[in-house]
Design a protein around this motif. Structure first.
Motif, PDB file in Angstrom:
ATOM      1  N   PRO A  24      26.088  31.160  51.654  1.00 59.32           N
ATOM      2  CA  PRO A  24      26.485  29.611  52.284  1.00 59.32           C
ATOM      3  C   PRO A  24      26.781  28.697  51.191  1.00 59.32           C
ATOM      4  CG  PRO A  24      24.949  31.558  52.655  1.00 59.32           C
ATOM      5  CD  PRO A  24      25.360  31.524  51.603  1.00 59.32           C
ATOM      6  N   ASN A  25      26.677  28.150  49.734  1.00 61.36           N
ATOM      7  CA  ASN A  25      25.840  27.180  49.447  1.00 61.36           C
ATOM      8  C   ASN A  25      27.202  26.947  48.682  1.00 61.36           C
ATOM      9  OD1 ASN A  25      25.340  28.915  47.304  1.00 61.36           O
ATOM     10  ND2 ASN A  25      23.416  28.149  46.453  1.00 61.36           N
ATOM     11  N   GLY A  26      28.196  28.062  48.698  1.00 65.49           N
ATOM     12  CA  GLY A  26      29.508  28.022  48.196  1.00 65.49           C
ATOM     13  C   GLY A  26      29.319  28.518  46.462  1.00 65.49           C
ATOM     14  N   GLU A  27      28.843  29.377  46.296  1.00 69.16           N
ATOM     15  CA  GLU A  27      28.761  29.870  44.634  1.00 69.16           C
ATOM     16  C   GLU A  27      28.990  30.763  45.002  1.00 69.16           C
ATOM     17  OE1 GLU A  27      24.633  28.037  42.784  1.00 69.16           O
ATOM     18  OE2 GLU A  27      25.087  30.370  42.814  1.00 69.16           O
ATOM     19  N   LEU A  28      30.152  31.606  43.771  1.00 67.00           N
ATOM     20  CA  LEU A  28      31.174  32.904  44.558  1.00 67.00           C
ATOM     21  C   LEU A  28      30.083  33.612  43.369  1.00 67.00           C
ATOM     22  CD1 LEU A  28      33.330  33.978  45.477  1.00 67.00           C
ATOM     23  CD2 LEU A  28      35.301  33.658  43.936  1.00 67.00           C
ATOM     24  N   GLN A  29      29.250  35.012  43.820  1.00 73.45           N
ATOM     25  CA  GLN A  29      28.919  35.982  42.971  1.00 73.45           C
ATOM     26  C   GLN A  29      29.731  36.936  42.572  1.00 73.45           C
ATOM     27  OE1 GLN A  29      25.227  36.652  45.629  1.00 73.45           O
ATOM     28  NE2 GLN A  29      24.441  34.812  45.463  1.00 73.45           N
ATOM     29  N   ILE A  30      29.524  37.232  41.746  1.00 73.04           N
ATOM     30  CA  ILE A  30      30.528  38.272  41.211  1.00 73.04           C
ATOM     31  C   ILE A  30      29.889  39.601  40.614  1.00 73.04           C
ATOM     32  CG2 ILE A  30      32.473  39.299  39.650  1.00 73.04           C
ATOM     33  CD1 ILE A  30      34.049  36.155  40.209  1.00 73.04           C
ATOM     34  N   ARG A  31      30.175  40.857  40.867  1.00 76.82           N
ATOM     35  CA  ARG A  31      29.295  42.109  40.381  1.00 76.82           C
ATOM     36  C   ARG A  31      30.238  42.947  39.828  1.00 76.82           C
ATOM     37  NH1 ARG A  31      23.810  42.067  40.509  1.00 76.82           N
ATOM     38  NH2 ARG A  31      22.513  40.509  41.746  1.00 76.82           N
ATOM     39  N   GLN A  32      30.490  43.670  38.843  1.00 76.03           N
ATOM     40  CA  GLN A  32      31.499  44.091  38.256  1.00 76.03           C
ATOM     41  C   GLN A  32      30.741  45.740  37.963  1.00 76.03           C
ATOM     42  OE1 GLN A  32      33.938  43.785  34.429  1.00 76.03           O
ATOM     43  NE2 GLN A  32      34.955  43.128  36.149  1.00 76.03           N
ATOM     44  N   ARG A  33      31.305  46.929  38.056  1.00 78.73           N
ATOM     45  CA  ARG A  33      30.623  47.983  37.721  1.00 78.73           C
ATOM     46  C   ARG A  33      32.065  49.294  36.510  1.00 78.73           C
ATOM     47  NH1 ARG A  33      27.299  52.742  40.613  1.00 78.73           N
ATOM     48  NH2 ARG A  33      26.431  53.441  38.639  1.00 78.73           N
ATOM     49  N   SER A  34      32.119  49.452  35.825  1.00 75.70           N
ATOM     50  CA  SER A  34      32.971  50.069  35.011  1.00 75.70           C
ATOM     51  C   SER A  34      32.967  51.587  34.484  1.00 75.70           C
ATOM     52  CB  SER A  34      33.371  49.310  33.877  1.00 75.70           C
ATOM     53  OG  SER A  34      33.780  47.780  34.672  1.00 75.70           O
ATOM     54  N   ALA A 188      27.057  40.474  35.536  1.00 78.90           N
ATOM     55  CA  ALA A 188      27.584  40.676  37.096  1.00 78.90           C
ATOM     56  C   ALA A 188      26.919  38.598  36.688  1.00 78.90           C
ATOM     57  CB  ALA A 188      25.635  40.327  37.994  1.00 78.90           C
ATOM     58  N   LEU A 189      27.990  37.676  37.422  1.00 85.47           N
ATOM     59  CA  LEU A 189      27.677  36.663  37.410  1.00 85.47           C
ATOM     60  C   LEU A 189      28.072  35.622  38.927  1.00 85.47           C
ATOM     61  CD1 LEU A 189      30.458  35.504  37.012  1.00 85.47           C
ATOM     62  CD2 LEU A 189      31.453  36.933  35.349  1.00 85.47           C
ATOM     63  N   VAL A 190      27.839  34.473  38.226  1.00 82.11           N
ATOM     64  CA  VAL A 190      28.109  33.396  39.700  1.00 82.11           C
ATOM     65  C   VAL A 190      29.211  32.394  39.468  1.00 82.11           C
ATOM     66  CG1 VAL A 190      25.817  31.684  38.889  1.00 82.11           C
ATOM     67  CG2 VAL A 190      27.518  32.065  41.144  1.00 82.11           C
ATOM     68  N   LEU A 191      29.810  31.928  40.128  1.00 75.01           N
ATOM     69  CA  LEU A 191      30.640  31.119  39.508  1.00 75.01           C
ATOM     70  C   LEU A 191      30.386  29.504  40.390  1.00 75.01           C
ATOM     71  CD1 LEU A 191      34.468  32.566  39.289  1.00 75.01           C
ATOM     72  CD2 LEU A 191      32.401  31.999  37.056  1.00 75.01           C
ATOM     73  N   ARG A 192      30.620  28.796  39.617  1.00 74.17           N
ATOM     74  CA  ARG A 192      30.460  27.421  41.369  1.00 74.17           C
ATOM     75  C   ARG A 192      30.886  26.053  40.603  1.00 74.17           C
ATOM     76  NH1 ARG A 192      24.394  24.244  41.167  1.00 74.17           N
ATOM     77  NH2 ARG A 192      24.669  23.121  42.263  1.00 74.17           N
ATOM     78  N   ALA A 193      31.640  25.263  41.380  1.00 73.11           N
ATOM     79  CA  ALA A 193      32.939  24.105  41.766  1.00 73.11           C
ATOM     80  C   ALA A 193      31.478  22.936  41.339  1.00 73.11           C
ATOM     81  CB  ALA A 193      33.514  23.539  42.679  1.00 73.11           C
TER      82      ALA A 193
END
Length: 209
Positions: A24-34, A188-193
């Motif tokens: 909701p705050n605009g952050e893009l939360q990314i989780r990856q499994r390989s 995992a990481l988060v992207l934020r403008a």
């Protein structure tokens, strides 16, 4: 949104599932499994690659620095708050190749001249590099003068990165703890403008709270 990438063939050597969640705050939360199959002795990196438009030249990170460092070459690179330009992150080795990496990065921010930016935050840490060259650009060049910097910035945000080895000076010989062998890996990481009036420290303080 969930994306799944699978190698070709009935028994692919690599599978990757990435989940994107817009908060909701605009952050893009990314989780990856390989999943790395037994047919591969090691891989170079596991993470994300993205391209930033021209102008995002200013870089600031909280992690190891100021010089480049890797999982097996980082003891002398202390954790701190560092700044650079994307152009200065490139090092002209005799044979062009992957370079400019930074380890144990809590966050890294890229800004344009107007102060607008993108922040990537590790959960908990990342390995990043940012160059005006793609991996394909570097692989195609045999000499530094053959490279033409792109106006865009190619950014890698890695959860796992191969060591550089080279203890003997004539072989790669990466030691076992710094390889990425077959197995299952998560990150995992988060992207934020970032607006011009926002600082990366605010993100760091929020994560520690």
């Amino acid at each position: 949104v969930v994306t799944r990438l699978t190698g070709a063939g009935p028994a692919p050597l690599i599978r990757c599932e990435t989940t994107y969640r817009l908060a909701p705050n605009g952050e893009l939360q990314i989780r990856q499994r390989s999943w790395i199959a037994a047919g591969l002795p090691t891989v170079a990196r596991i993470g994300l690659e993205l391209m930033l438009p021209a102008g995002f030249e200013r870089v600031r990170w909280y992690g190891r620095g100021p010089w480049e460092n890797y999982p097996d070459r980082k003891r002398a690179a202390l954790v701190g708050d560092y700044t650079s330009t994307v152009s200065d992150l490139y090092y002209p080795y005799l044979l062009p190749g992957d370079c400019g990496g930074r380890e144990d990065v809590r966050w890294v921010a890229f800004r344009n001249p107007d102060g607008e930016g993108l922040l990537a935050g590790g959960m908990p840490v990342l390995h990043f590099d940012a160059l005006h060259f793609t991996p394909e650009d570097l692989a195609a060049a045999r000499h530094d003068f053959e490279l033409t910097p792109r106006p865009e910035t190619c950014v890698h945000l890695d959860f796992h990165h191969l060591g550089v080895g080279g203890d003997t000076g004539w072989t790669i010989n990466v030691h076992a703890p710094y390889l990425i062998p077959p197995g299952v890996y998560e990150g995992a990481l988060v992207l934020r403008a970032l607006r011009p009036d926002e600082t990366a420290e605010e993100f760091h303080e929020m994560e520690e709270a």
